[in-house]
Design an enzyme around this catalytic site. Structure first.
Site, PDB file in Angstrom:
ATOM      1  N   VAL A  58       0.815  -1.222   0.000  1.00 34.92           N
ATOM      2  CA  VAL A  58       0.000   0.000   0.000  1.00 34.92           C
ATOM      3  C   VAL A  58       0.846   1.269   0.000  1.00 34.92           C
ATOM      4  O   VAL A  58       0.329   2.351  -0.268  1.00 34.92           O
ATOM      5  CB  VAL A  58      -1.009   0.015   1.181  1.00 34.92           C
ATOM      6  CG1 VAL A  58      -1.893  -1.221   1.152  1.00 34.92           C
ATOM      7  CG2 VAL A  58      -0.299   0.159   2.523  1.00 34.92           C
ATOM      8  N   TYR A 158       0.874   5.947  16.067  1.00 40.06           N
ATOM      9  CA  TYR A 158      -0.190   5.024  15.636  1.00 40.06           C
ATOM     10  C   TYR A 158      -1.576   5.594  15.914  1.00 40.06           C
ATOM     11  O   TYR A 158      -2.456   5.592  15.055  1.00 40.06           O
ATOM     12  CB  TYR A 158       0.003   3.694  16.367  1.00 40.06           C
ATOM     13  CG  TYR A 158      -1.058   2.654  16.102  1.00 40.06           C
ATOM     14  CD1 TYR A 158      -1.067   1.935  14.903  1.00 40.06           C
ATOM     15  CD2 TYR A 158      -2.029   2.357  17.057  1.00 40.06           C
ATOM     16  CE1 TYR A 158      -2.030   0.958  14.669  1.00 40.06           C
ATOM     17  CE2 TYR A 158      -2.990   1.392  16.834  1.00 40.06           C
ATOM     18  CZ  TYR A 158      -2.983   0.689  15.634  1.00 40.06           C
ATOM     19  OH  TYR A 158      -3.935  -0.282  15.406  1.00 40.06           O
ATOM     20  N   THR A 193      -1.990 -10.569  17.665  1.00 38.99           N
ATOM     21  CA  THR A 193      -1.357 -10.591  16.338  1.00 38.99           C
ATOM     22  C   THR A 193       0.090 -10.123  16.483  1.00 38.99           C
ATOM     23  O   THR A 193       0.555  -9.854  17.586  1.00 38.99           O
ATOM     24  CB  THR A 193      -2.087  -9.647  15.355  1.00 38.99           C
ATOM     25  OG1 THR A 193      -1.855  -8.292  15.771  1.00 38.99           O
ATOM     26  CG2 THR A 193      -3.575  -9.925  15.293  1.00 38.99           C
TER      27      THR A 193
HETATM   28  P1  NAP Z   1      -0.567  -7.905  11.760  1.00 42.77           P
HETATM   29  O1  NAP Z   1      -0.821  -9.316  12.122  1.00 42.77           O
HETATM   30  O2  NAP Z   1       0.784  -7.326  11.984  1.00 42.77           O
HETATM   31  O3  NAP Z   1      -1.001  -7.708  10.234  1.00 42.77           O
HETATM   32  C1  NAP Z   1      -0.748  -6.520   9.558  1.00 42.77           C
HETATM   33  C2  NAP Z   1      -0.874  -6.806   8.085  1.00 42.77           C
HETATM   34  O4  NAP Z   1      -0.611  -5.586   7.363  1.00 42.77           O
HETATM   35  C3  NAP Z   1       0.151  -7.828   7.587  1.00 42.77           C
HETATM   36  O5  NAP Z   1      -0.432  -8.647   6.593  1.00 42.77           O
HETATM   37  C4  NAP Z   1       1.228  -6.944   6.978  1.00 42.77           C
HETATM   38  O6  NAP Z   1       1.978  -7.585   5.972  1.00 42.77           O
HETATM   39  C5  NAP Z   1       0.338  -5.877   6.384  1.00 42.77           C
HETATM   40  N1  NAP Z   1       1.087  -4.705   5.960  1.00 42.77           N
HETATM   41  C6  NAP Z   1       1.895  -3.908   6.684  1.00 42.77           C
HETATM   42  N2  NAP Z   1       2.420  -2.949   5.915  1.00 42.77           N
HETATM   43  C7  NAP Z   1       1.928  -3.153   4.661  1.00 42.77           C
HETATM   44  C8  NAP Z   1       2.110  -2.521   3.422  1.00 42.77           C
HETATM   45  N3  NAP Z   1       2.919  -1.460   3.276  1.00 42.77           N
HETATM   46  N4  NAP Z   1       1.429  -2.985   2.350  1.00 42.77           N
HETATM   47  C9  NAP Z   1       0.612  -4.036   2.467  1.00 42.77           C
HETATM   48  N5  NAP Z   1       0.436  -4.724   3.600  1.00 42.77           N
HETATM   49  C10 NAP Z   1       1.087  -4.273   4.687  1.00 42.77           C
HETATM   50  O7  NAP Z   1      -1.547  -6.929  12.558  1.00 42.77           O
HETATM   51  P2  NAP Z   1      -3.134  -6.955  12.801  1.00 42.77           P
HETATM   52  O8  NAP Z   1      -3.318  -6.784  14.251  1.00 42.77           O
HETATM   53  O9  NAP Z   1      -3.772  -8.092  12.118  1.00 42.77           O
HETATM   54  O10 NAP Z   1      -3.523  -5.584  12.103  1.00 42.77           O
HETATM   55  C11 NAP Z   1      -4.530  -5.468  11.115  1.00 42.77           C
HETATM   56  C12 NAP Z   1      -5.209  -4.119  11.287  1.00 42.77           C
HETATM   57  O11 NAP Z   1      -5.906  -4.100  12.529  1.00 42.77           O
HETATM   58  C13 NAP Z   1      -4.243  -2.934  11.316  1.00 42.77           C
HETATM   59  O12 NAP Z   1      -4.763  -1.856  10.592  1.00 42.77           O
HETATM   60  C14 NAP Z   1      -4.173  -2.600  12.788  1.00 42.77           C
HETATM   61  O13 NAP Z   1      -3.825  -1.245  13.017  1.00 42.77           O
HETATM   62  C15 NAP Z   1      -5.591  -2.899  13.223  1.00 42.77           C
HETATM   63  N6  NAP Z   1      -5.782  -3.107  14.670  1.00 42.77           N
HETATM   64  C16 NAP Z   1      -5.218  -4.167  15.299  1.00 42.77           C
HETATM   65  C17 NAP Z   1      -5.428  -4.327  16.673  1.00 42.77           C
HETATM   66  C18 NAP Z   1      -4.833  -5.495  17.424  1.00 42.77           C
HETATM   67  O14 NAP Z   1      -4.976  -5.534  18.658  1.00 42.77           O
HETATM   68  N7  NAP Z   1      -4.169  -6.424  16.769  1.00 42.77           N
HETATM   69  C19 NAP Z   1      -6.211  -3.417  17.393  1.00 42.77           C
HETATM   70  C20 NAP Z   1      -6.765  -2.349  16.730  1.00 42.77           C
HETATM   71  C21 NAP Z   1      -6.557  -2.208  15.362  1.00 42.77           C
HETATM   72  P3  NAP Z   1       3.423  -8.283   6.281  1.00 42.77           P
HETATM   73  O15 NAP Z   1       3.133  -9.650   6.811  1.00 42.77           O
HETATM   74  O16 NAP Z   1       4.065  -8.284   4.936  1.00 42.77           O
HETATM   75  O17 NAP Z   1       4.132  -7.412   7.273  1.00 42.77           O
END
Ligand code: NAP
Length: 238
Positions: A58, A158, A193
């Site tokens: 992205v 963030y 995650t």
């Molecule tokens: P995660 O397991 O670290 O997954 C993040 C995903 O984003 C991975 O697939 C990563 O790919 C991808 N990504 C990062 N940079 C990217 C880029 N430049 N282009 C394309 N893909 C990219 O984290 P998650 O917790 O599932 O996060 C998913 C969403 O939920 C995020 O927006 C996060 O802010 C939000 N969120 C999470 C939580 C929580 O507690 N986990 C809470 C609130 C909000 P790679 O594997 O290649 O790095």
């Protein structure tokens, strides 16, 4: 035959993977976004026949352009890709780290959304889900809340990036209302995650947070737009 199509960015793992899996189970043809082809291919194999790999970084304009050129019509866009590389308060966070965070969590969403707007406009019921965070709620940051203690200025890059994403959610919803595109933000809850290095494994089930994205992806035509919702469907205060 899969009539409905979806794109989930950053779907090779974490919450995004479960969003892709659940949308495929709903009968969508899911473009599983992954910046790494190998990691994406493994996730596609795990989801099964409803998923197709879409290599998409992205933050890379060329990658976004190539991905958008490969998709003709899009019913659901889930802007899920996100990073949280630093967790300090603003005074201890370098501008470069703000930029690094905003590149993915804000500018990446704008780049992908704008690139896929023509495909979304070809849908009869287009939906955009921006995966935000309860930590972006200014109300929860300044009022008593068991999850986000007021007075804690941590994760400034963030949280401010996700607050900007919330603002963009409102503005996109207003801009695209006439086209029938519903745009909402999701607070998926604290999930186990890899988002924060060192915290991997803590938090709740990512699949539970993903169900909140699916709910917003499947909103009926009289459903809300320009809103901020928790994974369980309850509104989150801005
Ligand atoms: P995660 O397991 O670290 O997954 C993040 C995903 O984003 C991975 O697939 C990563 O790919 C991808 N990504 C990062 N940079 C990217 C880029 N430049 N282009 C394309 N893909 C990219 O984290 P998650 O917790 O599932 O996060 C998913 C969403 O939920 C995020 O927006 C996060 O802010 C939000 N969120 C999470 C939580 C929580 O507690 N986990 C809470 C609130 C909000 P790679 O594997 O290649 O790095």
């Amino acid at each position: 035959m899969n009539d409905r199509t979806a794109l989930v960015t950053g779907a090779n793992k974490g919450i995004g993977f479960h969003v892709a899996r659940l949308l495929a189970a709903e009968g969508f043809l899911v473009h599983l976004g992954s910046r790494d082809a190998g990691r994406g291919a493994r996730a596609v194999a795990e989801v099964g026949s409803g998923a197709r790999l879409l290599v998409l970084d992205v933050t890379d304009p060329g990658s976004v352009e190539r991905a958008a050129a490969a998709v003709d019509r899009l019913d659901v866009l889930v802007n899920n890709a996100g990073v949280q590389p630093v967790v300090g308060p603003p005074g201890e966070t370098a501008v470069a780290d703000f930029r690094r965070t905003y590149e993915t969590d804000v500018f990446g969403v704008v780049a992908v959304t704008n690139a896929f707007l023509p495909a979304l406009r070809r849908s009869a019921h287009p939906r955009v889900v921006n995966v935000s965070s309860g930590a972006a709620s200014l109300t929860w940051s300044t009022h008593p809340n068991p999850q986000f203690a007021p007075g804690s200025p941590r994760s400034a890059a963030y949280r401010s990036a996700k607050a900007a994403l919330n603002a963009l959610t409102v503005l996109y919803a207003q801009e695209l209302a006439a086209d029938g595109v519903k745009v909402n933000a999701l607070a998926p809850g604290a999930r186990a995650t890899d988002l924060v290095p060192g915290l991997a494994g803590r938090g709740g089930d990512p699949a539970e947070g993903a169900r909140g994205a699916v709910r917003l992806a499947l909103l009926p035509d009289d459903g809300p737009t320009g809103g901020f919702f928790s994974w369980d469907g309850t509104p989150v205060p801005w």
